[in-house]
Write a protein that holds these residues in place. Sequence first.
Motif: not given
Length: 55
Positions: A36-40
């Motif tokens: 989830x962190x790579x798609x902020x």
Amino acid sequence: MASLCPAIFNFQSLLTVILLLMCTCAYIRSLASSLLDRNKTGLLGIFWKCARTGE
């Protein structure tokens, strides 16, 4: 998808669906945070925002 449509028109059911989405995203982020962190930003950024709110 057809069973989700009546939940949109009922306010209490809509809140339940939103809360379930936030809790699910927070749980997924606790297991695999890089997912989830790579798609902020963008459309998938909604899931990152739900995870941050759910924490």
